[in-house]
Design an enzyme around this catalytic site. Structure first.
Site, mmCIF file in Angstrom:
data_model
loop_
_atom_site.group_PDB
_atom_site.id
_atom_site.type_symbol
_atom_site.label_atom_id
_atom_site.label_comp_id
_atom_site.label_asym_id
_atom_site.label_seq_id
_atom_site.Cartn_x
_atom_site.Cartn_y
_atom_site.Cartn_z
ATOM 1 C CG HIS A 164 -1.509 -1.382 1.466
ATOM 2 N ND1 HIS A 164 -1.520 -1.955 2.636
ATOM 3 C CD2 HIS A 164 -2.339 -2.058 0.494
ATOM 4 C CE1 HIS A 164 -2.663 -2.889 2.258
ATOM 5 N NE2 HIS A 164 -2.858 -3.057 1.443
ATOM 6 C CG HIS B 77 -4.111 0.267 3.365
ATOM 7 N ND1 HIS B 77 -3.251 1.517 3.058
ATOM 8 C CD2 HIS B 77 -3.477 -0.278 4.576
ATOM 9 C CE1 HIS B 77 -2.429 1.841 4.060
ATOM 10 N NE2 HIS B 77 -2.631 0.585 4.857
HETATM 11 FE FE FE2 Z 1 -1.471 0.545 6.520
#
Ligand code: FE2
Length: 447
Positions: free
Chosen positions: A377, A383
């Site tokens: 990410h 996320h």
């Molecule tokens: Fe994270």
């Protein structure tokens, strides 16, 4: 092999190892009594006919608190080697990573089994990274999958290597001596330190954070106090051990591979470079058992930001902003009241590569995040918990509970992680990772 003779077992060798204790200490060790000079570093003639050599992990002039160097007393000086020539980098790549940065969330299954005879170095596979190896900034994420011992020796001028075994242990012979690590333990090999890596159980798989920047150190503890998180005394350094009458050297040379500004170079030495009989200093390799990590968490409500799980941090030139942090999600009690207990939804200016050593991870209970796999990410990519985790954790009746079946970790870096070409074309890249957040229902009751 390597002087251990018939009936050699890496497990037996690993089980017999002894260590020195303490991260950052001025350690010293001698494999032969009297090999270490007393009262000076570079006597006119070093004891026992050894050569004295300093290896500097930081500039001579860096502040004491940052300075890393060791003195090595060796059978032959490192300088005694022929010219280096380029050799194949394999699947090992280095910063700068020049692909177009991709903001997509990505997740991978484990690497496929490599061909028989793949050693640790050949089994290194680069996922991505940032910065620049030549200017000593940033980091890289590698995976490894090996099924053969290294006959050659490897040293990395570009940075230190934090090795995170996930399947199968490793026996690592370094200039400073031997270390062994099983899954759940991590190895930290400083910049430039030569090593030979051997699977303890025939095959070995795991992760590597290559840190091009300032060396990893323990994080400051601030209001936590004088103790907690990773305790310095739990880091183990090797005792001196040397190779001299080495099988490979007798049979025509020892291949020594060096990574330098992103490329592999090789030379054949007429002796093993692991011939250090004594040493002292603080630029030394370590092994650390993540199960020793003292987990700090909330005892009221909310859970702290995951920086509280930092094992080691590699500072950048901006205070508080790490080139890379190594963070562990270790077994811990969750007791927060009126709290969404798994990691929350978030967007982070820092970039996060996560891996799993064993078990599961409490933000991803819907499957797909598996030991040996990983997720990325990057900067500001949204996320958090998958749908299954959200539905359960937002409705479950809260009582004290223990997260005890998993060991996940994160390499968290201040710069976006740019993936290699192979990382996005690899068959083990999951094709619909976004799907884990699909179907999060509208619960809004205000309109
Ligand atoms: Fe994270």
């Amino acid at each position: 092999m390597h002087g251990d003779g018939a009936g050699y077992s890496p497990r037996k060798t690993a089980a017999a190892l002894t260590y020195l204790h303490g991260f950052g200490n001025e350690h010293s060790s001698e494999a032969v009594p009297g090999a270490l000079p007393e009262g000076r570093n570079s006597p006119q003639r070093a004891p026992l006919g050894l050569y004295a050599e300093q290896v500097s992990g930081t500039a001579f002039t860096q502040p004491r608190a940052d300075n890393r160097r060791s003195w090595l007393y060796r059978v032959r000086p490192s300088a005694a080697h022929p010219a280096l020539t380029r050799t194949d980098n394999g699947a090992l790549a280095s910063a700068p990573f020049t692909a177009e940065p991709d903001p997509n969330r990505m997740r991978w299954d484990p690497l496929p089994e490599p061909a028989q005879g793949t050693d640790f170095l050949a089994g290194l596979w680069t996922l991505g990274g940032n910065g620049d190896a030549a200017t000593r900034t940033g980091m890289a994420v590698h995976l490894y999958h090996a099924n053969a011992p290294m006959e050659r020796v490897f040293g990395n001028a570009d940075g230190e290597l934090l090795i995170v075994p996930e399947r199968g242990g490793l026996l690592v012979r370094t200039e400073f001596g031997l270390l062994a690590a099983d899954p759940g333990e991590v190895l930290l090999v400083p910049r430039g330190v030569r090593m030979r890596v051997e699977p303890l159980d025939g095959t070995a798989r795991g992760y590597v954070c290559e840190n091009y920047g300032h060396p990893f150190r323990l994080p400051e503890l601030g209001p936590i106090g004088a103790n907690g998180l990773a305790n310095a005394r739990d880091f183990r350094a090797p005792v001196a051990a040397y190779e001299e009458d080495d099988d490979a050297a007798r049979e025509g040379g020892v291949e020594v591979v060096t990574k330098y500004c992103g490329n592999l170079w090789r030379a054949v030495y007429d002796h093993s470079p692991l011939d250090v009989v004594a040493w002292h200093g603080n630029h030394v390799p370590y092994v650390y058992d993540l199960r020793r990590f003292n987990v700090i968490g909330s005892i009221s409500y909310d859970h702290p930001d995951p920086s509280v799980f930092t094992v080691l941090t590699a500072p950048s030139d901006t205070p508080g902003l790490a080139g890379v942090d190594f963070v562990v999600f270790a077994p811990r009690w969750l007791v927060g009241e009126d709290t969404f207990r798994p990691p929350y939804f978030h967007r982070n200016v820092m970039s996060e590569y996560m891996g799993l050593i064993e078990g599961g991870y409490d933000a991803k209970t819907g499957g797909g995040f598996v030991p040996g796999g990983g997720s990325l990410h990057s900067m500001m990519s949204a996320h958090g918990p998958d749908r299954a985790t959200y539905e359960r954790a937002s409705t479950v009746e809260l009582a004290p509970s223990k997260v005890e079946d998993g060991l996940a970790f994160m390499f968290e870096t201040r710069w976006p992680v740019v993936t290699t070409g192979r990382a996005v074309t690899a068959g083990h890249l999951q094709r619909d990772y976004d799907g884990v957040w699909r179907g999060l229902e509208r619960h809004f009751t205000g309109g």
